[in-house]
Design an enzyme around this catalytic site. Structure first.
Site, mmCIF file in Angstrom:
data_model
loop_
_atom_site.group_PDB
_atom_site.id
_atom_site.type_symbol
_atom_site.label_atom_id
_atom_site.label_comp_id
_atom_site.label_asym_id
_atom_site.label_seq_id
_atom_site.Cartn_x
_atom_site.Cartn_y
_atom_site.Cartn_z
ATOM 1 N N TYR A 49 9.531 -41.605 27.283
ATOM 2 C CA TYR A 49 10.439 -41.539 26.132
ATOM 3 C C TYR A 49 9.742 -40.960 24.892
ATOM 4 C CZ TYR A 49 14.960 -42.952 24.181
ATOM 5 O OH TYR A 49 16.227 -42.958 23.633
ATOM 6 N N LYS A 59 13.734 -43.382 17.684
ATOM 7 C CA LYS A 59 14.622 -44.559 17.746
ATOM 8 C C LYS A 59 14.098 -45.670 16.831
ATOM 9 C CE LYS A 59 17.932 -43.242 20.513
ATOM 10 N NZ LYS A 59 19.193 -42.761 19.877
#
Ligand SMILES: NC(=O)c1ccc[n+]([C@@H]2O[C@H](COP(=O)([O-])OP(=O)(O)OC[C@H]3O[C@@H](n4cnc5c(N)ncnc54)[C@H](O)[C@@H]3O)[C@@H](O)[C@H]2O)c1
Length: 259
Positions: A155, A162
Site C-alpha cells: 500500500y 490515507k
C-alpha cells in the site's frame, strides 16, 4: 415509508464502473430517496457515463478533476443552479502513481508522492472547502479510508496518503463544525475495484482479511460499505463528526493470530 435520504441532494464522486465503492453508495442512496449527481474526469468520464445509464433515474455526470480548482468551482456553480444546495458529499477518490505503490516505498520520489497526497488526501479539504457554502447545518461529508494506523504490504505511499486523509478529516470536522457540517470516514476492508487491482501485491491482504475478520469479509461485495456511507449521509448520526467507522467485518479489532 420514506427512505433514509428522502429529498436529500448528494454529490457522489469516484464512480467508475459497477465495482466502484461509490457505485454502491450512489445506488443505495437513490434507493433511499436521494437525488444524486456523479462526477468524473477526463477519459474516465465515458466509463462513468456508461455506469450512470444503469441507474434509475440516470444521474448527471459532472466534470471534476479534484486537483483542478476551476473544476471544483464549476461543480459548485452547477450544483447551485441545479439544486440550490447540497446535503451530502461523498469523497471516493484516490490515486497514486505506480512507482509510489506495490513495494516501491523506499525508491518513490517526491513528485509521485505529492501526486498521491494531493489526489487522495488534500482533495478532501479542497472539495469540502469549495462546496461548503452550498451546505446547510446537518449536511454530511463522507470519505473512504483504508486503515492507516499500521503499515500494509504494497500500500506504500497510498497508506501515507490515507493517514493524511484521516487527519484532514479531523481538521475539517473542527473547522466545519460551527457551520453544523459533519465530516466522517468509513474505513473499508479490501474490495476488488479498479483502483485496488492497480496495486500489485494488495490481493495478499484479502485472504487474510476473510479468515481473520470475525464476521468474515467478501472482497467482491461493496454493499456493506455503501450502506454505512448512506447512513452517515442521513440524519441518524447528528452528533458524530471527526469519526472513522470501520466497515471491515471487524478485522481492525483483532490481534494477529499466534502462529
Ligand atoms: N478497494 C479497496 O480495497 C478500498 C478499501 C478502502 C478504501 N478504498 C477507497 O475507496 C475509494 C474509492 O476507490 P475504489 O476502490 O472504489 O476504486 P475505483 O477505481 O472504482 O475509484 C477510484 C476513483 O478515483 C477517481 N479519481 C482518481 N483520480 C482522480 C482525480 N484527480 N479527480 C477525480 N477523481 C479521481 C477515479 O476516476 C475513480 O472513479 C478510494 O478513496 C479508495 O482509496 C478502497
Amino acid at each position: 415509508m420514506g427512505g433514509l435520504l428522502e429529498g436529500k441532494k448528494v454529490l457522489v464522486t469516484g464512480v467508475l464502473d459497477r465495482r466502484s465503492i461509490a457505485y454502491s453508495i450512489a445506488r443505495i442512496s437513490q434507493e433511499q430517496g436521494a437525488d444524486i449527481a456523479l462526477s468524473s474526469f477526463g477519459r474516465a468520464a465515458n466509463l462513468t457515463r456508461r455506469t450512470a445509464k444503469r441507474m434509475d433515474p440516470e444521474p448527471p455526470v459532472l466534470e471534476l478533476d479534484v486537483n483542478k480548482p476551476e473544476d471544483i468551482k464549476s461543480v459548485a456553480e452547477d450544483l447551485s443552479e441545479r439544486w440550490g444546495r447540497l446535503d451530502g458529499l461523498v469523497h471516493a477518490v484516490a490515486f497514486a502513481p505506480e512507482d509510489a505503490l506495490g513495494g516501491n516505498f523506499l525508491s518513490a520520489e517526491w513528485p509521485s508522492v505529492a501526486m498521491a497526497l494531493q489526489t487522495s488526501a488534500y482533495s478532501l479539504a479542497a472539495l469540502a472547502t469549495g462546496l461548503k457554502d452550498l451546505m446547510e447545518p446537518g449536511s454530511s461529508i463522507v470519505g473512504l479510508d483504508f486503515d492507516a494506523s499500521v503499515a500494509w504490504p504494497a500500500y506504500d505511499w497510498m497508506g501515507v496518503a490515507k493517514a493524511a486523509m484521516e487527519s484532514t478529516a479531523r481538521y475539517l470536522a473542527r473547522d466545519l463544525g460551527e457551520k453544523g457540517l459533519r465530516v466522517n470516514l468509513v474505513s473499508a476492508g479490501p474490495l476488488k475495484t479498479l483502483a485496488a487491482s492497480g496495486i500489485s501485491g494488495f490481493e495478499e491482504i484479502e485472504g487474510v482479511w476473510g479468515r481473520q475478520a470475525p464476521l468474515g469479509w467478501k472482497a467482491t461485495n461493496p454493499e456493506p460499505v455503501g450502506r454505512a456511507v448512506a447512513s452517515l449521509l442521513s440524519d441518524w448520526w447528528p452528533a458524530t463528526t471527526g469519526e472513522i467507522i470501520h466497515v471491515d467485518g471487524g478485522y481492525h479489532a483483532m490481534g494477529s493470530p499466534i502462529k
